[in-house]
Scaffold this motif. Structure first.
Motif, PDB file in Angstrom:
ATOM      1  N   LEU A  80       4.059   5.885  -5.575  1.00 17.56           N
ATOM      2  CA  LEU A  80       4.204   5.872  -6.909  1.00 17.56           C
ATOM      3  C   LEU A  80       3.224   6.927  -7.152  1.00 17.56           C
ATOM      4  O   LEU A  80       3.456   7.795  -8.139  1.00 17.56           O
ATOM      5  N   MET A  81       1.923   7.125  -6.770  1.00 18.90           N
ATOM      6  CA  MET A  81       1.199   8.193  -7.072  1.00 18.90           C
ATOM      7  C   MET A  81       1.482   9.455  -6.768  1.00 18.90           C
ATOM      8  O   MET A  81       1.431  10.578  -7.481  1.00 18.90           O
ATOM      9  N   TYR A  82       2.395   9.501  -5.589  1.00 16.54           N
ATOM     10  CA  TYR A  82       3.071  10.767  -4.938  1.00 16.54           C
ATOM     11  C   TYR A  82       4.050  11.393  -6.274  1.00 16.54           C
ATOM     12  O   TYR A  82       4.097  12.483  -6.360  1.00 16.54           O
ATOM     13  N   VAL A  83       4.713  10.306  -6.768  1.00 20.60           N
ATOM     14  CA  VAL A  83       5.800  10.714  -7.600  1.00 20.60           C
ATOM     15  C   VAL A  83       5.238  11.157  -9.015  1.00 20.60           C
ATOM     16  O   VAL A  83       5.675  12.030  -9.535  1.00 20.60           O
ATOM     17  N   THR A  84       3.910  10.816  -9.351  1.00 21.12           N
ATOM     18  CA  THR A  84       3.455  11.345 -10.181  1.00 21.12           C
ATOM     19  C   THR A  84       2.927  12.816 -10.531  1.00 21.12           C
ATOM     20  O   THR A  84       2.897  13.303 -11.428  1.00 21.12           O
ATOM     21  N   ARG A  85       2.876  13.193  -9.024  1.00 21.93           N
ATOM     22  CA  ARG A  85       2.509  14.761  -8.797  1.00 21.93           C
ATOM     23  C   ARG A  85       3.682  15.481  -8.677  1.00 21.93           C
ATOM     24  O   ARG A  85       3.662  16.838  -8.534  1.00 21.93           O
ATOM     25  N   HIS A  86       4.760  14.853  -8.222  1.00 19.58           N
ATOM     26  CA  HIS A  86       5.944  15.586  -7.902  1.00 19.58           C
ATOM     27  C   HIS A  86       7.138  15.098  -8.668  1.00 19.58           C
ATOM     28  O   HIS A  86       8.296  14.433  -8.169  1.00 19.58           O
ATOM     29  N   ALA A  87       7.069  14.805  -9.934  1.00 22.39           N
ATOM     30  CA  ALA A  87       8.096  14.039 -10.635  1.00 22.39           C
ATOM     31  C   ALA A  87       9.512  14.648 -10.918  1.00 22.39           C
ATOM     32  O   ALA A  87      10.523  13.715 -11.002  1.00 22.39           O
ATOM     33  N   THR A  88       9.652  15.854 -10.866  1.00 24.50           N
ATOM     34  CA  THR A  88      10.791  16.614 -10.944  1.00 24.50           C
ATOM     35  C   THR A  88      11.879  16.063 -10.050  1.00 24.50           C
ATOM     36  O   THR A  88      12.916  15.568 -10.503  1.00 24.50           O
ATOM     37  N   ASP A  89      11.591  15.666  -8.751  1.00 18.81           N
ATOM     38  CA  ASP A  89      12.713  15.278  -7.944  1.00 18.81           C
ATOM     39  C   ASP A  89      13.094  13.882  -8.061  1.00 18.81           C
ATOM     40  O   ASP A  89      13.939  13.414  -7.397  1.00 18.81           O
ATOM     41  N   THR A 149       0.918  -1.322   0.228  1.00 18.30           N
ATOM     42  CA  THR A 149      -0.052  -0.052   0.229  1.00 18.30           C
ATOM     43  C   THR A 149       0.793   1.280   0.020  1.00 18.30           C
ATOM     44  O   THR A 149       0.587   2.131  -0.724  1.00 18.30           O
ATOM     45  N   ASN A 150       1.862   1.275   0.869  1.00 14.29           N
ATOM     46  CA  ASN A 150       2.885   2.641   1.186  1.00 14.29           C
ATOM     47  C   ASN A 150       3.500   2.651  -0.547  1.00 14.29           C
ATOM     48  O   ASN A 150       3.761   3.796  -0.970  1.00 14.29           O
ATOM     49  N   TYR A 151       3.794   1.252  -1.071  1.00 14.07           N
ATOM     50  CA  TYR A 151       4.662   1.394  -2.394  1.00 14.07           C
ATOM     51  C   TYR A 151       3.432   2.190  -3.394  1.00 14.07           C
ATOM     52  O   TYR A 151       3.880   2.971  -4.234  1.00 14.07           O
ATOM     53  N   VAL A 152       2.465   1.836  -3.548  1.00 15.18           N
ATOM     54  CA  VAL A 152       1.402   2.626  -4.544  1.00 15.18           C
ATOM     55  C   VAL A 152       1.155   3.645  -3.908  1.00 15.18           C
ATOM     56  O   VAL A 152       1.244   4.735  -5.136  1.00 15.18           O
ATOM     57  N   VAL A 153       1.030   4.203  -2.962  1.00 13.99           N
ATOM     58  CA  VAL A 153       0.784   5.423  -2.456  1.00 13.99           C
ATOM     59  C   VAL A 153       2.028   6.595  -3.028  1.00 13.99           C
ATOM     60  O   VAL A 153       1.997   7.473  -3.401  1.00 13.99           O
ATOM     61  N   SER A 212      -4.557  11.013  -9.468  1.00 13.65           N
ATOM     62  CA  SER A 212      -5.446  11.444  -8.337  1.00 13.65           C
ATOM     63  C   SER A 212      -5.494  10.330  -7.327  1.00 13.65           C
ATOM     64  O   SER A 212      -5.088   9.234  -7.821  1.00 13.65           O
ATOM     65  N   PRO A 213      -6.132  10.373  -6.161  1.00 13.77           N
ATOM     66  CA  PRO A 213      -5.991   9.346  -5.228  1.00 13.77           C
ATOM     67  C   PRO A 213      -6.744   8.307  -5.785  1.00 13.77           C
ATOM     68  O   PRO A 213      -6.768   7.055  -5.257  1.00 13.77           O
ATOM     69  N   ARG A 214      -7.993   8.175  -6.711  1.00 14.26           N
ATOM     70  CA  ARG A 214      -8.502   7.266  -7.406  1.00 14.26           C
ATOM     71  C   ARG A 214      -7.438   6.232  -7.951  1.00 14.26           C
ATOM     72  O   ARG A 214      -7.553   5.062  -8.040  1.00 14.26           O
ATOM     73  N   GLY A 215      -6.310   6.753  -8.100  1.00 16.37           N
ATOM     74  CA  GLY A 215      -5.207   5.800  -8.808  1.00 16.37           C
ATOM     75  C   GLY A 215      -4.604   4.894  -7.781  1.00 16.37           C
ATOM     76  O   GLY A 215      -4.700   3.732  -8.189  1.00 16.37           O
ATOM     77  N   SER A 216      -4.465   5.248  -6.537  1.00 17.77           N
ATOM     78  CA  SER A 216      -4.147   4.409  -5.586  1.00 17.77           C
ATOM     79  C   SER A 216      -5.333   3.249  -5.122  1.00 17.77           C
ATOM     80  O   SER A 216      -4.927   2.273  -5.133  1.00 17.77           O
ATOM     81  N   LEU A 217      -6.287   3.854  -5.124  1.00 17.13           N
ATOM     82  CA  LEU A 217      -7.541   2.825  -5.063  1.00 17.13           C
ATOM     83  C   LEU A 217      -7.560   1.926  -6.148  1.00 17.13           C
ATOM     84  O   LEU A 217      -8.089   0.626  -5.819  1.00 17.13           O
TER      85      LEU A 217
END
Length: 335
Positions: free
Chosen positions: A244-253, A238-242, A268-273
């Protein structure tokens, strides 16, 4: 391996064996009619087990309708095909009230969306208003006609298709509506061997005869859906998926400024779900009652390709959504 899930009953070996037998029968029924399309079969099974919906993109003639009808027939489900056109009205899909001259009263006539399997052929040819009516039915699992609410049958699965090579007279699906689909599959041409088999089956009358009998029931499908919800997902995944979704929103780093610059909006969070639901279903399809990181990786394109929005520079530079997704997965450590 079987693990207890907080708030869920562990899956028994007998339940797992029954699930394997049902899924194996559905796969064999599908493959007896549809040649190849193994990726599509996997996505359809995942959608069936989660109650999600699938968007299919391909040029005409790649058996999208045949695949949907075959899967519906294999599980004894009702099936309706809706050909989307610019003049299609919401009432043509959800239904309407008709005045009965004999009784002097209005009666409700339900539309073709009231089926277990609904194929929306070329959804991008229908107007935005009609698309919204259909997508509302997908989300709410009900329709409203004349002030009355009519629940949709269960299970309920929408398979929508769109043709990427014809843009004239089409209405692009908004990103927020695309997010309603659990998965998006892009179908490719068959290999020469597969195409030869398609010709052989067509000449033998397989497609015209509606080859194949039901191999499962709707009760079997509901059993599989209930079982999929009980598949174990470790907190690390679950942490791995979350992440990944965080990286899609802050990809530069994580993937560098050049690749990140192509991304306009992350998932969006719907991606994690969606990853959580789809990974559970995929684990069950593969005969397990627990999720592994490879389940998430195998689903990465189908879950994210319609949720990761790229700018026009990506198309101009020939950068695909799948390349960006692969870079994001390469930047996050696998648990």
């Amino acid at each position: 391996m079987s693990a207890a899930v907080p708030g869920r009953d562990p899956i028994t070996p007998e339940e797992l064996e029954r699930a394997k037998a049902i899924i194996r029968s559905i796969e064999q029924s599908f493959q007896s009619t549809v040649v190849g399309q193994h990726q599509l079969l996997r996505s359809l099974l995942v959608a069936l087990l989660t109650g999600g919906h699938v968007l299919m993109e391909s040029v005409p003639g790649l058996a999208k309708t045949t695949a949907a009808a075959t899967l519906a027939r294999s599980v004894s489900a009702s099936f309706h095909r809706i050909q989307c056109t610019p003049d299609l009205l919401p009432s043509d899909i959800v239904g309407t009230q008709i005045y009965d001259q004999h009784t002097g009263e209005f009666r409700t006539q339900l539309g073709p969306v009231h089926a277990n399997f609904v194929l929306l052929d070329e959804i991008n040819r229908s107007s935005a208003k009609t698309q919204s009516a259909m997508l509302e039915a997908m989300q709410e699992r009900q329709t409203s006609i004349g002030g009355e609410t009519h629940p949709l049958p269960q299970p309920f699965l929408v398979l929508a298709t769109q043709n990427p090579i014809e843009q004239e007279g089409t209405y692009t699906l908004p990103e927020a509506q695309l997010d309603r689909f659990l998965l998006k599959e892009v179908l490719t041409y068959p290999s020469p061997t597969e195409e030869a088999e398609i010709v052989r089956r067509a000449e033998s009358g397989v497609f015209e005869q509606g080859h194949g009998e039901p191999v499962a029931t709707l009760d079997d499908v509901r059993f599989l859906q209930g079982l999929a919800k009980r598949v174990y997902v470790d907190q690390a995944i679950t942490n791995y998926v979350v992440q990944l979704m965080y990286v899609t929103r802050h990809a530069t780093d994580y993937i560098g400024a050049q690749l990140a610059g192509y991304i306009e909006y992350g998932a969006s969070p719907r991606g994690s779900l969606s990853f959580s639901q789809a990974a559970r279903a995929l684990a069950l399809v593969q005969g397990r009652d627990w999720v592994i990181p490879e389940d998430v990786k195998d689903l990465r394109h189908a879950v994210l390709r319609h949720r990761l929005i790229l700018g026009y520079e990506a198309e101009a530079d020939g950068v695909t959504t799948e390349q960006i997704i692969d870079a994001i997965f390469g930047a996050v450590r696998t648990p």
